[in-house]
Each structure stands twice: as C-alpha cells, then as structure tokens.
Design an enzyme around this catalytic site. Structure first.
Site, PDB file in Angstrom:
ATOM      1  CB  SER A 136      -6.440  45.034  38.605  1.00 18.31           C
ATOM      2  OG  SER A 136      -7.621  45.643  38.131  1.00 18.31           O
ATOM      3  CG  HIS A 184       6.779  35.947  34.365  1.00 15.65           C
ATOM      4  ND1 HIS A 184       6.565  35.285  35.557  1.00 15.65           N
ATOM      5  CD2 HIS A 184       5.554  36.276  33.901  1.00 15.65           C
ATOM      6  CE1 HIS A 184       5.269  35.210  35.788  1.00 15.65           C
ATOM      7  NE2 HIS A 184       4.631  35.810  34.801  1.00 15.65           N
ATOM      8  CB  CYS A 243     -10.879  45.846  35.923  1.00  8.39           C
ATOM      9  SG  CYS A 243     -12.607  45.778  35.410  1.00  8.39           S
TER      10      CYS A 243
END
Length: 267
Positions: A117, A122, A145
């Site tokens: 995970s 950004h 996950c």
C-alpha cells in the site's frame, strides 16, 4: 455520507483486494503580470511544500487506519513537490536480536501483513506564457490492500487543497476469497464516489459520474459551482472596470471549461 460499515464477511486468508483512489485537483488564478505569475508559483511552492504535504498524507494514514513504513519527499527546482509514503495494514513489530549467535545477522524489525500500500502526492504549479492564467495541479493516489479503505480520507483531502476542478477515480482490483473459497471482487457497497462525500462538498460543486460497476471502476468529475472574480485575483485590485472584470472572468472560466471538459477551445 454513505455508511462504510458493512456486515463482516469471514475470509479465507488475507484480504487481497487492492483499492485505489486517485484524483487531480486544480486551482486556477488570474495573474496579470509576469511578476505576479512568478509570485503565485512561489506562493504555491511555499503553501504546498514537501513538509506540509507530508503532514497531510500522515493525517490520511491515520484516518484510514494504516501504519507508516517509509517516507520519501522532495521539493523540486524550479517548482513542485512530491511525497510518497509506504504503508501497511498491520503494525511494525519489533524482533529481538539473537544474542546467542553473533555470526547470523537478525533483523531489527519485521512487517506484519505487509500489503503493498502507498500514498503519494505530486504538485505541478505552472502558468500560461502571456494570457495571465496560472494553475496549480495536485495529483494524489491512495492505494491500499486489505480491509482499510482510502475513501475515508476523501473529504479531508479535498479540504486540504484549494480546489476549483477535481477529477476523482476509484477502482478495486483483484479478488479475495471467503471461507468457502468463493471469489469476492469487492468487500463494500458503492454506487458512486459521491456516496462518500458530505453534503457540503456536493453542494459546492457541479458533478457528473462515469461509472463501470461491473469492472469496479467509479469516476466523478467536479467543478466549483459559485464564481466570484475576487476569489481568482492573485492580488486584489479594487480599481478594475466592469469591462476588465468581464475580460478576466471570461479567461478564468475558459480555463475551467478546458480543464473540466478535457478539451482546449479553438477560435
């Protein structure tokens, strides 16, 4: 907001479903001169530097109930920042060093339920070379996950950024099995990403969906509903004429249209 608590299903082994929430956020600003455009970029770089982004993503980790494994961050030149946090559903458990065998190195720690995970952001501040429009885009991915869900942090992430346009997608990949071996391709109810947004956010944006439930793909695009020209001036200017205000409004709304519809207008 949709109740994310569902009746617990007993699984065979670990929950292998990967749930990924990804979205772009756009802030739009009118910057009249080159000096203003450069000042806007500097403001964005300070407001959303790597340290602040790390703080935001750390809060997201707490909200979804994950545990931080590693953090990498960077402020770029000439502009922009990135932060990546690797997370797990289970905690990091300390393992004692084997003092009886000095020749075999033992790990200082191991990760229980390491589940691939991560949370990333950004940033991309930029400006038009001469039209007076500056934009700031933040790309965010929360991929988990296991049982933890990235949807829990969606309202907080929206509030953490100055957002005029949002493109949000959510996808569940893979499958897990119940105790009888039957495949489960999703472990929670969802009809739309809007189900996980509070009414205040839904009231502030015009939204449309493009969902493919059979493939566990959900997409929502959002555009700020109310427009006040004062919100889009980098430096307040009370001396603008009505014509000047109208020209600026047209430029800002044109930028919004092009981003929202994903198509640049041509004369």
């Amino acid at each position: 907001m949709n109740d994310q608590t569902n009746q617990r299903i007993e699984l065979h082994g670990f929950n292998n479903l990967t749930k990924t929430l990804s979205f772009n956020m756009y802030d739009i600003c009118y910057t009249e001169t080159k000096k203003e455009r450069e000042a806007y970029i500097e403001y964005i770089d300070q407001e959303y530097n790597a340290d602040r982004l790390q703080h935001i993503l750390t809060n997201v980790t707490d909200m979804i109930g994950a545990h931080i494994l590693n953090i990498a961050k960077q402020d770029y030149v000439p502009q922009g920042s990135s932060v990546t946090i690797l997370v797990s559903e289970g905690p990091v458990v300390e393992v004692p060093v084997d003092s009886n065998n000095d020749h075999i190195p033992m790990p200082d720690s191991v990760v229980m339920q390491l589940d691939k995970s991560h949370i990333t952001v950004h940033t991309y501040p930029e400006y038009h070379p001469y039209e007076g429009i500056s934009t700031f885009r933040a790309d965010i991915d929360v991929s988990t996950c296991g049982e933890i869900s990235p949807l829990k942090a969606l309202p907080y992430l929206i509030h953490s950024f100055e957002t005029d346009i949002m493109a949000i997608d959510y996808r569940v990949r893979g499958f897990t099995r119940d105790v009888n071996g039957h495949k489960l391709y999703i472990d929670h109810d969802i009809d739309s990403i809007q189900d996980y947004l509070p009414d205040k956010i839904k009231a502030a944006y015009d939204m449309y969906d493009a969902n493919v439930p059979k493939e566990q793909i959900y997409y929502t695009k959002c555009r700020i509903r109310n427009f006040d020209i004062a919100d889009y001036l980098f430096r307040p200017n009370k001396g603008l004429t009505e014509k000047e205000k109208g020209d600026i409004e047209a430029k800002v709304k044109n930028e919004m249209d092009e981003i929202f519809y994903g198509k640049e207008k041509t004369e």
